[in-house]
Scaffold this motif. Structure first.
Motif, short mmCIF file in Angstrom:
data_model
loop_
_atom_site.label_atom_id
_atom_site.label_comp_id
_atom_site.label_asym_id
_atom_site.label_seq_id
_atom_site.Cartn_x
_atom_site.Cartn_y
_atom_site.Cartn_z
N GLY A 38 0.72 -1.36 0.18
CA GLY A 38 0.06 0.02 0.03
C GLY A 38 0.95 1.32 0.07
O GLY A 38 0.25 2.39 0.11
N ALA A 39 2.34 1.21 -0.06
CA ALA A 39 2.96 2.38 -0.30
C ALA A 39 2.98 3.17 -1.19
O ALA A 39 3.27 4.17 -1.30
N GLY A 40 2.34 2.66 -2.62
CA GLY A 40 2.20 3.39 -3.85
C GLY A 40 3.06 2.94 -5.07
O GLY A 40 3.16 3.48 -6.02
N LYS A 41 3.88 1.86 -4.66
CA LYS A 41 5.09 1.37 -5.65
C LYS A 41 4.20 1.01 -6.90
O LYS A 41 4.67 1.49 -7.97
N THR A 42 3.52 0.09 -6.85
CA THR A 42 2.70 -0.35 -7.96
C THR A 42 1.98 0.80 -8.87
O THR A 42 1.77 0.92 -10.04
N THR A 43 1.25 1.69 -7.86
CA THR A 43 0.62 2.91 -8.69
C THR A 43 1.95 3.76 -9.42
O THR A 43 1.42 4.16 -10.48
N SER A 44 3.02 3.99 -9.00
CA SER A 44 3.83 4.63 -9.56
C SER A 44 4.19 3.93 -10.97
O SER A 44 4.49 4.84 -11.65
N LEU A 45 4.40 2.68 -10.87
CA LEU A 45 4.72 1.92 -12.27
C LEU A 45 3.84 2.16 -13.13
O LEU A 45 3.68 2.47 -14.33
N ARG A 46 2.17 2.10 -12.60
CA ARG A 46 1.25 2.19 -13.68
C ARG A 46 0.91 3.65 -13.92
O ARG A 46 0.79 3.85 -15.24
#
Length: 235
Positions: A38-46
């Motif tokens: 939930g830190a935002g790692k995947t969102t950053s890649l997306r």
């Protein structure tokens, strides 16, 4: 810089996923983003690959602004994404999956050459080229997902949790593959829950915590950072 994110924020509905994050990816580098769930790692890649819209900020690739472009246009620019969970097409064969990675390419003569290159890199995929993807092991499916991304002839490879759910011996093999891809000139942005592995592979690292950029610096320095060691390395 090959890729730059500048003060990027992303929301899912009214929920803030990342807030005012900035990062840079030099040409030729492996850069990692680590952090908890939930830190935002995947969102950053997306965000980099055009899969989610930005609430604010800018993303530049090779000097051109790309935020606001569709995912297919970003792939055409040279950014390939190996998603979390692999997202292969289970009822297609290995070769059919690989060929989907090249669907935007017009240099058809080179596609066949690159397919042979993927099979040379992943001999198990060559052995199973007519096999349905869903019948393969987790490690083989991860190799297929990487191979499919390479079929787009990327200038930048985004990798989301490539070691997830894999046996340690396969994780070591995936790590060697990432290093080899980078050694052949493809920069990598690596999101990885296995922080030890990520910091070992990368030259530079960013730490996200609850959507905010908490730390950044050379990967070896962050490996020795007391907070990183306690929070992410179990030391």
């Amino acid at each position: 810089m090959l890729l730059e994110m500048k003060d990027v924020s992303v929301n899912y509905g009214k929920v803030s996923a990342v807030r005012d994050i900035s990062l840079s990816v030099p040409d030729g580098a492996i850069v990692t983003i680590i952090g908890g769930n939930g830190a935002g790692k995947t969102t950053s890649l997306r965000a980099m690959s055009g899969m989610v819209p930005l609430r604010k900020g800018e993303i530049h690739f090779d000097g051109q602004r790309i935020d606001g472009l569709s995912s297919d246009k970003i792939v055409a620019r040279g950014i390939a994404h190996v998603p979390e969970g692999r997202r292969i097409f289970p009822d297609m064969t290995v070769e059919e999956n690989l060929r989907t990675g090249a669907f935007l390419r017009r240099d058809h003569d080179k596609v066949a050459r690159d397919l042979d290159g993927v099979f040379d890199r992943f001999p198990r995929l060559r052995e199973r080229r007519r096999q349905l993807a869903k019948t393969m092991s987790g490690g083989e499916q991860q190799m297929l997902a990487i191979g499919r991304a390479l079929m787009s002839a990327p200038r930048l490879l985004l990798m989301d949790e490539p070691s997830m759910g894999l046996a340690p011996v396969i994780v070591e093999e995936i790590a060697r593959i990432i290093e080899d891809i980078n050694a052949q000139g493809v920069p990598v942005v690596l999101v990885e829950q296995n922080a030890e592995l990520a910091l070992e592979l990368a030259s530079h690292a960013y730490v996200l915590e609850t959507g905010n950029m908490a730390l950044e610096g050379p990967a070896d320095e962050l490996h020795d950072n007391e907070h990183v060691r306690a929070a992410y390395l179990g030391i």
